[in-house]
Design an enzyme around this catalytic site. Structure first.
Site, PDB file in Angstrom:
ATOM      1  N   ARG A  26      11.803  17.627 -10.445  1.00 40.70           N
ATOM      2  CA  ARG A  26      10.972  16.704  -9.681  1.00 40.70           C
ATOM      3  C   ARG A  26       9.621  17.361  -9.371  1.00 40.70           C
ATOM      4  O   ARG A  26       9.498  18.589  -9.374  1.00 40.70           O
ATOM      5  CB  ARG A  26      11.675  16.313  -8.379  1.00 40.70           C
ATOM      6  CG  ARG A  26      13.010  15.585  -8.576  1.00 40.70           C
ATOM      7  CD  ARG A  26      13.645  15.254  -7.229  1.00 40.70           C
ATOM      8  NE  ARG A  26      14.873  14.468  -7.387  1.00 40.70           N
ATOM      9  CZ  ARG A  26      16.094  15.013  -7.444  1.00 40.70           C
ATOM     10  NH1 ARG A  26      16.240  16.326  -7.374  1.00 40.70           N
ATOM     11  NH2 ARG A  26      17.162  14.247  -7.586  1.00 40.70           N
ATOM     12  N   HIS A 134       5.819  11.794 -12.640  1.00 43.71           N
ATOM     13  CA  HIS A 134       7.251  11.598 -12.381  1.00 43.71           C
ATOM     14  C   HIS A 134       7.972  10.942 -13.558  1.00 43.71           C
ATOM     15  O   HIS A 134       9.201  10.890 -13.577  1.00 43.71           O
ATOM     16  CB  HIS A 134       7.480  10.797 -11.092  1.00 43.71           C
ATOM     17  CG  HIS A 134       6.911   9.419 -11.103  1.00 43.71           C
ATOM     18  ND1 HIS A 134       5.838   9.054 -10.323  1.00 43.71           N
ATOM     19  CD2 HIS A 134       7.262   8.302 -11.787  1.00 43.71           C
ATOM     20  CE1 HIS A 134       5.561   7.782 -10.522  1.00 43.71           C
ATOM     21  NE2 HIS A 134       6.410   7.299 -11.410  1.00 43.71           N
ATOM     22  N   ARG A 137      10.211  13.652 -15.850  1.00 40.35           N
ATOM     23  CA  ARG A 137      11.611  13.978 -15.535  1.00 40.35           C
ATOM     24  C   ARG A 137      12.592  13.016 -16.196  1.00 40.35           C
ATOM     25  O   ARG A 137      13.563  13.473 -16.821  1.00 40.35           O
ATOM     26  CB  ARG A 137      11.775  14.010 -14.014  1.00 40.35           C
ATOM     27  CG  ARG A 137      13.203  14.204 -13.529  1.00 40.35           C
ATOM     28  CD  ARG A 137      13.197  14.326 -12.008  1.00 40.35           C
ATOM     29  NE  ARG A 137      14.416  13.810 -11.416  1.00 40.35           N
ATOM     30  CZ  ARG A 137      15.544  14.507 -11.289  1.00 40.35           C
ATOM     31  NH1 ARG A 137      15.608  15.752 -11.744  1.00 40.35           N
ATOM     32  NH2 ARG A 137      16.599  13.980 -10.711  1.00 40.35           N
ATOM     33  N   HIS A 160      21.270  15.146  -9.161  1.00 41.66           N
ATOM     34  CA  HIS A 160      21.620  13.866  -8.548  1.00 41.66           C
ATOM     35  C   HIS A 160      22.801  14.050  -7.605  1.00 41.66           C
ATOM     36  O   HIS A 160      23.683  14.865  -7.840  1.00 41.66           O
ATOM     37  CB  HIS A 160      21.979  12.840  -9.620  1.00 41.66           C
ATOM     38  CG  HIS A 160      20.798  12.361 -10.387  1.00 41.66           C
ATOM     39  ND1 HIS A 160      20.912  11.607 -11.537  1.00 41.66           N
ATOM     40  CD2 HIS A 160      19.460  12.511 -10.181  1.00 41.66           C
ATOM     41  CE1 HIS A 160      19.706  11.323 -12.005  1.00 41.66           C
ATOM     42  NE2 HIS A 160      18.820  11.853 -11.194  1.00 41.66           N
ATOM     43  N   TYR A 169      29.913  20.337  -7.813  1.00 43.15           N
ATOM     44  CA  TYR A 169      29.760  21.728  -7.413  1.00 43.15           C
ATOM     45  C   TYR A 169      30.940  22.583  -7.864  1.00 43.15           C
ATOM     46  O   TYR A 169      30.772  23.774  -8.148  1.00 43.15           O
ATOM     47  CB  TYR A 169      29.615  21.827  -5.887  1.00 43.15           C
ATOM     48  CG  TYR A 169      28.291  21.328  -5.383  1.00 43.15           C
ATOM     49  CD1 TYR A 169      27.106  21.873  -5.836  1.00 43.15           C
ATOM     50  CD2 TYR A 169      28.220  20.302  -4.452  1.00 43.15           C
ATOM     51  CE1 TYR A 169      25.889  21.417  -5.385  1.00 43.15           C
ATOM     52  CE2 TYR A 169      27.002  19.840  -3.990  1.00 43.15           C
ATOM     53  CZ  TYR A 169      25.834  20.401  -4.457  1.00 43.15           C
ATOM     54  OH  TYR A 169      24.623  19.948  -4.008  1.00 43.15           O
TER      55      TYR A 169
END
Length: 207
Positions: A26, A134, A137, A160, A169
């Site tokens: 970003r 942007h 991305r 995200h 994770y």
């Protein structure tokens, strides 16, 4: 035409545009990067924080946009030489030095970036009027998706966040992200062979 997308005026932004695109970063993330966040030997970039620009004009350094925004992303080998040249030429030799500083050394603002790169004029000359920073991305995200990687791996790379964030994770992202990065490299090599514009020609609006 190589490099035209990132500015015909100042090569210091060439690496910024390519890294934001092909590592799916970003705007706030890429301009907050420090030298210590970029490991060219491991071909990774670590996203820890991001700059947010307030409506009044002030900049605030804080966490990335989402919880999953803190991540380590693979860098395609194709852009490593550009990043190495950039770090050798434009980045101070201190771990905490900004990777993409403004003229006076602080974080760059969107208005300053657009002015110094002649962004609007350059993308119009390329036949891509209306292309914004942007948009880079999503272009990188599309290339990553073409690798055939699973949804969780892609979401981890893109930073995200959703209800399945814990699963992201817990997943061993590094190996999967390397496969995504290598797939992007293969796509860039094919595009370089077929198009003299090279990586600059891959910068197209997404959606």
């Amino acid at each position: 035409m190589e490099g035209k997308a990132d500015s015909t005026q100042d090569r210091r932004f060439r690496a910024m545009v390519l890294l934001a695109t092909f590592a799916s970063l970003r705007w706030g993330e890429v301009r907050a990067l420090r030298r210590m966040d970029v490991d060219l030997k491991a071909r990774t970039v670590r996203v820890r924080v991001a700059f947010a620009e307030r409506s009044a004009g002030g900049l605030v350094l804080g966490p990335p946009k989402s919880k999953a925004g803190r991540r380590t992303v693979g860098i395609p080998q194709s852009i490593v030489p550009v990043l190495q040249e950039h770090m050798d030429t434009y980045v101070q030799n201190k771990p905490g030095s900004l990777m993409f500083p403004a003229a006076k050394g602080g974080p760059i603002r969107r208005s300053g970036f657009n002015t110094r790169t002649r962004w609007v004029d350059v993308v119009t000359e390329m036949g891509l009027p209306g292309l914004h920073f942007h948009d880079l991305r999503p272009t990188g995200n599309m290339l990553a998706a073409e690798s055939g990687a699973g949804l969780k791996d892609l979401m981890a790379r893109m930073g995200h966040d959703n209800v399945r964030a814990t699963m992201i994770y817990q997943h061993a992202v590094r190996g999967a992200d390397e496969a995504i990065t290598n797939a992007i490299d293969r796509q860039l090599e094919v595009r370089d062979d077929d198009d003299d514009e090279g990586t600059a020609g891959a910068l197209v609006p997404a959606g």
